[in-house]
Motif scaffolding. Structure first.
Motif, PDB file in Angstrom:
ATOM      1  N   ALA A 190       0.809  -1.218   0.000  1.00 26.24           N
ATOM      2  CA  ALA A 190       0.000   0.000   0.000  1.00 26.24           C
ATOM      3  C   ALA A 190       0.844   1.271   0.000  1.00 26.24           C
ATOM      4  O   ALA A 190       0.301   2.371  -0.085  1.00 26.24           O
ATOM      5  CB  ALA A 190      -0.925   0.005   1.207  1.00 26.24           C
ATOM      6  N   GLY A 191       2.168   1.111   0.118  1.00 24.26           N
ATOM      7  CA  GLY A 191       3.026   2.290   0.160  1.00 24.26           C
ATOM      8  C   GLY A 191       3.005   3.003   1.495  1.00 24.26           C
ATOM      9  O   GLY A 191       3.316   4.195   1.572  1.00 24.26           O
ATOM     10  N   THR A 192       2.643   2.290   2.554  1.00 24.66           N
ATOM     11  CA  THR A 192       2.607   2.874   3.895  1.00 24.66           C
ATOM     12  C   THR A 192       3.608   2.153   4.800  1.00 24.66           C
ATOM     13  O   THR A 192       3.305   1.815   5.945  1.00 24.66           O
ATOM     14  CB  THR A 192       1.184   2.783   4.478  1.00 24.66           C
ATOM     15  N   ASP A 193       4.790   1.934   4.268  1.00 23.40           N
ATOM     16  CA  ASP A 193       5.802   1.125   4.954  1.00 23.40           C
ATOM     17  C   ASP A 193       6.119   1.601   6.361  1.00 23.40           C
ATOM     18  O   ASP A 193       6.217   0.800   7.301  1.00 23.40           O
ATOM     19  CB  ASP A 193       7.097   1.107   4.131  1.00 23.40           C
ATOM     20  N   ALA A 194       6.300   2.909   6.535  1.00 24.09           N
ATOM     21  CA  ALA A 194       6.748   3.436   7.822  1.00 24.09           C
ATOM     22  C   ALA A 194       5.699   3.197   8.902  1.00 24.09           C
ATOM     23  O   ALA A 194       6.018   2.733  10.009  1.00 24.09           O
ATOM     24  CB  ALA A 194       7.068   4.922   7.696  1.00 24.09           C
ATOM     25  N   GLU A 195       4.445   3.495   8.594  1.00 28.41           N
ATOM     26  CA  GLU A 195       3.390   3.292   9.587  1.00 28.41           C
ATOM     27  C   GLU A 195       3.206   1.812   9.889  1.00 28.41           C
ATOM     28  O   GLU A 195       2.979   1.418  11.036  1.00 28.41           O
ATOM     29  CB  GLU A 195       2.076   3.903   9.101  1.00 28.41           C
ATOM     30  N   ALA A 196       3.309   0.981   8.870  1.00 27.96           N
ATOM     31  CA  ALA A 196       3.181  -0.462   9.071  1.00 27.96           C
ATOM     32  C   ALA A 196       4.293  -0.990   9.966  1.00 27.96           C
ATOM     33  O   ALA A 196       4.050  -1.824  10.847  1.00 27.96           O
ATOM     34  CB  ALA A 196       3.206  -1.177   7.722  1.00 27.96           C
ATOM     35  N   ALA A 197       5.501  -0.516   9.748  1.00 30.15           N
ATOM     36  CA  ALA A 197       6.637  -0.961  10.573  1.00 30.15           C
ATOM     37  C   ALA A 197       6.433  -0.576  12.024  1.00 30.15           C
ATOM     38  O   ALA A 197       6.726  -1.360  12.937  1.00 30.15           O
ATOM     39  CB  ALA A 197       7.931  -0.368  10.034  1.00 30.15           C
ATOM     40  N   ARG A 198       5.922   0.630  12.258  1.00 33.37           N
ATOM     41  CA  ARG A 198       5.674   1.062  13.636  1.00 33.37           C
ATOM     42  C   ARG A 198       4.595   0.209  14.299  1.00 33.37           C
ATOM     43  O   ARG A 198       4.727  -0.189  15.462  1.00 33.37           O
ATOM     44  CB  ARG A 198       5.264   2.536  13.663  1.00 33.37           C
ATOM     45  N   ALA A 199       3.531  -0.089  13.558  1.00 28.85           N
ATOM     46  CA  ALA A 199       2.447  -0.899  14.112  1.00 28.85           C
ATOM     47  C   ALA A 199       2.916  -2.318  14.418  1.00 28.85           C
ATOM     48  O   ALA A 199       2.573  -2.888  15.457  1.00 28.85           O
ATOM     49  CB  ALA A 199       1.269  -0.935  13.135  1.00 28.85           C
ATOM     50  N   ALA A 200       3.706  -2.891  13.520  1.00 29.73           N
ATOM     51  CA  ALA A 200       4.215  -4.248  13.739  1.00 29.73           C
ATOM     52  C   ALA A 200       5.139  -4.288  14.951  1.00 29.73           C
ATOM     53  O   ALA A 200       5.077  -5.227  15.757  1.00 29.73           O
ATOM     54  CB  ALA A 200       4.949  -4.730  12.492  1.00 29.73           C
ATOM     55  N   ALA A 201       5.979  -3.278  15.102  1.00 28.84           N
ATOM     56  CA  ALA A 201       6.901  -3.233  16.235  1.00 28.84           C
ATOM     57  C   ALA A 201       6.136  -3.094  17.551  1.00 28.84           C
ATOM     58  O   ALA A 201       6.455  -3.763  18.547  1.00 28.84           O
ATOM     59  CB  ALA A 201       7.884  -2.076  16.063  1.00 28.84           C
ATOM     60  N   ALA A 202       5.115  -2.250  17.573  1.00 34.34           N
ATOM     61  CA  ALA A 202       4.324  -2.060  18.787  1.00 34.34           C
ATOM     62  C   ALA A 202       3.602  -3.341  19.177  1.00 34.34           C
ATOM     63  O   ALA A 202       3.529  -3.711  20.359  1.00 34.34           O
ATOM     64  CB  ALA A 202       3.326  -0.924  18.586  1.00 34.34           C
ATOM     65  N   TYR A 203       3.066  -4.042  18.187  1.00 38.02           N
ATOM     66  CA  TYR A 203       2.382  -5.320  18.432  1.00 38.02           C
ATOM     67  C   TYR A 203       3.365  -6.343  19.017  1.00 38.02           C
ATOM     68  O   TYR A 203       3.070  -7.005  20.019  1.00 38.02           O
ATOM     69  CB  TYR A 203       1.788  -5.807  17.113  1.00 38.02           C
ATOM     70  N   ARG A 204       4.526  -6.446  18.421  1.00 36.63           N
ATOM     71  CA  ARG A 204       5.521  -7.402  18.908  1.00 36.63           C
ATOM     72  C   ARG A 204       5.990  -7.057  20.317  1.00 36.63           C
ATOM     73  O   ARG A 204       6.207  -7.949  21.157  1.00 36.63           O
ATOM     74  CB  ARG A 204       6.719  -7.438  17.952  1.00 36.63           C
ATOM     75  N   GLN A 205       6.141  -5.787  20.599  1.00 36.27           N
ATOM     76  CA  GLN A 205       6.574  -5.368  21.931  1.00 36.27           C
ATOM     77  C   GLN A 205       5.553  -5.753  22.990  1.00 36.27           C
ATOM     78  O   GLN A 205       5.911  -6.174  24.092  1.00 36.27           O
ATOM     79  CB  GLN A 205       6.830  -3.861  21.938  1.00 36.27           C
ATOM     80  N   ARG A 206       4.274  -5.610  22.654  1.00 35.24           N
ATOM     81  CA  ARG A 206       3.237  -5.989  23.616  1.00 35.24           C
ATOM     82  C   ARG A 206       3.279  -7.483  23.923  1.00 35.24           C
ATOM     83  O   ARG A 206       3.184  -7.890  25.086  1.00 35.24           O
ATOM     84  CB  ARG A 206       1.854  -5.605  23.079  1.00 35.24           C
ATOM     85  N   LEU A 207       3.421  -8.310  22.885  1.00 34.50           N
ATOM     86  CA  LEU A 207       3.486  -9.747  23.122  1.00 34.50           C
ATOM     87  C   LEU A 207       4.741 -10.125  23.904  1.00 34.50           C
ATOM     88  O   LEU A 207       4.694 -10.984  24.791  1.00 34.50           O
ATOM     89  CB  LEU A 207       3.455 -10.507  21.786  1.00 34.50           C
ATOM     90  N   SER A 208       5.858  -9.477  23.606  1.00 36.64           N
ATOM     91  CA  SER A 208       7.105  -9.759  24.331  1.00 36.64           C
ATOM     92  C   SER A 208       6.967  -9.401  25.803  1.00 36.64           C
ATOM     93  O   SER A 208       7.450 -10.135  26.682  1.00 36.64           O
ATOM     94  CB  SER A 208       8.271  -8.991  23.715  1.00 36.64           C
ATOM     95  N   ALA A 209       6.316  -8.281  26.084  1.00 36.52           N
ATOM     96  CA  ALA A 209       6.123  -7.865  27.471  1.00 36.52           C
ATOM     97  C   ALA A 209       5.250  -8.870  28.222  1.00 36.52           C
ATOM     98  O   ALA A 209       5.519  -9.196  29.388  1.00 36.52           O
ATOM     99  CB  ALA A 209       5.501  -6.474  27.513  1.00 36.52           C
ATOM    100  N   LEU A 210       4.216  -9.372  27.575  1.00 38.45           N
ATOM    101  CA  LEU A 210       3.358 -10.378  28.210  1.00 38.45           C
ATOM    102  C   LEU A 210       4.124 -11.670  28.462  1.00 38.45           C
ATOM    103  O   LEU A 210       3.975 -12.301  29.511  1.00 38.45           O
ATOM    104  CB  LEU A 210       2.140 -10.655  27.325  1.00 38.45           C
ATOM    105  N   ARG A 211       4.957 -12.072  27.498  1.00 39.24           N
ATOM    106  CA  ARG A 211       5.751 -13.293  27.659  1.00 39.24           C
ATOM    107  C   ARG A 211       6.709 -13.162  28.840  1.00 39.24           C
ATOM    108  O   ARG A 211       6.870 -14.098  29.633  1.00 39.24           O
ATOM    109  CB  ARG A 211       6.518 -13.583  26.373  1.00 39.24           C
TER     110      ARG A 211
END
Length: 291
Positions: free
Chosen positions: A142-163
């Protein structure tokens, strides 16, 4: 006619090269676009959520029934539902990208779309981290690489914190109930099993082969779960007469309302947090001591 300077030609060529995008989708097929998609049709609710998380919500022109998250998705035109979609309705939207589901029941229609020249990205998130991967891939398309990268990183951080918080707590034997009649659960081939383990739980039916196997009351009784998790109290009520079950005796019949954990999209982090909290409640009720 004057010739363009060589440097300008190189810059124009580089710009054109950057405009073309190519990714590998969940089915292993290459999806290539001449330029980032501007009109996207989503044929599955979780893909709608992935697209909005990737920053491409403004480019989604239509979706299907039950695409209710985020709020803006409710206002989009519908081109189908769980059992299929209208090819004509999709084509009327003039999409330059369609996002479909690997396990959807419309492979013939998807092939027709491809033959008509419509690029199709097949979504197939099998594990929690696949959600982040697909957010990134859809952002690229979609050409929204930067926003997608931020969203993916935030999602991964939340799961890592729960783990980190729950993964090493005392194990709880969990029966995760998807439905009441018949009774369906999850195996190790389901992403929900990964979330159970992330929260320090042990899925009592992890060893079954199907991702969502059917089980009997007798099988649940034999597995002796310490916690039973279901979507609502009405489903859990069927177990109250089975007082010999550790989950019933220990008061660990745990409701997990909503669909955050049942849709493999960005809200899966919310569902994981709810599950971890419920299993921690079970530990307290069962009197499990920290390791």
């Amino acid at each position: 006619m004057r010739r363009l300077p060589a440097v300008l030609c190189l810059l124009l060529a580089a710009t054109t090269a950057r405009a073309a995008v190519s990714v590998e989708d969940g089915s292993g097929q290459t999806v290539a676009l001449d330029k980032p998609a501007a009109r996207i049709v989503s044929l599955v609710p979780h893909a709608t959520e992935l697209l909005f998380a990737a920053g491409a919500g403004g480019k989604v022109v239509a979706t299907v029934d039950y695409s209710d998250h985020p709020e803006a998705a409710k206002r989009l035109p519908r081109v189908g539902g769980f059992t299929g979609f209208s090819l004509e309705a999709v084509l009327r939207q003039k999409p330059d990208l369609v996002v479909a589901w690997q396990d959807g029941g419309t492979p013939r229609e998807l092939e027709r779309l491809k033959r008509l020249g419509v690029p199709v990205f097949v979504s197939h998130p099998l594990q929690p981290d696949d959600v982040a991967k697909e957010i990134v891939l859809l952002g690229k398309l979609a050409g929204t690489d930067a926003e997608a990268a931020r969203a993916a990183a935030a999602y991964r951080q939340r799961l890592s914190a729960l783990r980190r918080r729950y993964g090493d707590k005392p194990a709880v034997r969990v029966f995760f109930q998807l439905s009441q009649a018949p009774i369906f659960t999850v195996s190790a081939n389901s992403y929900i099993d990964s979330l159970i383990r992330l929260c320090g739980g042990v899925n009592v039916f992890a060893g079954l082969s199907q991702p969502a196997p059917q089980v009997s009351i007798a099988a649940v009784a034999a597995a002796r779960p310490q916690a039973i998790v279901a979507g609502d109290d009405a489903t859990l009520a069927m177990w109250r007469r089975w007082r010999e079950l550790p989950a019933v005796a220990g008061g660990a019949l745990l409701a997990l309302p909503g669909d955050a954990i049942s849709i493999p999209g960005p809200r899966l982090a919310d569902g994981a947090e709810q599950l971890c909290t419920r299993l921690d409640t079970a530990r307290q009720r069962l009197g499990l001591t920290p390791r």
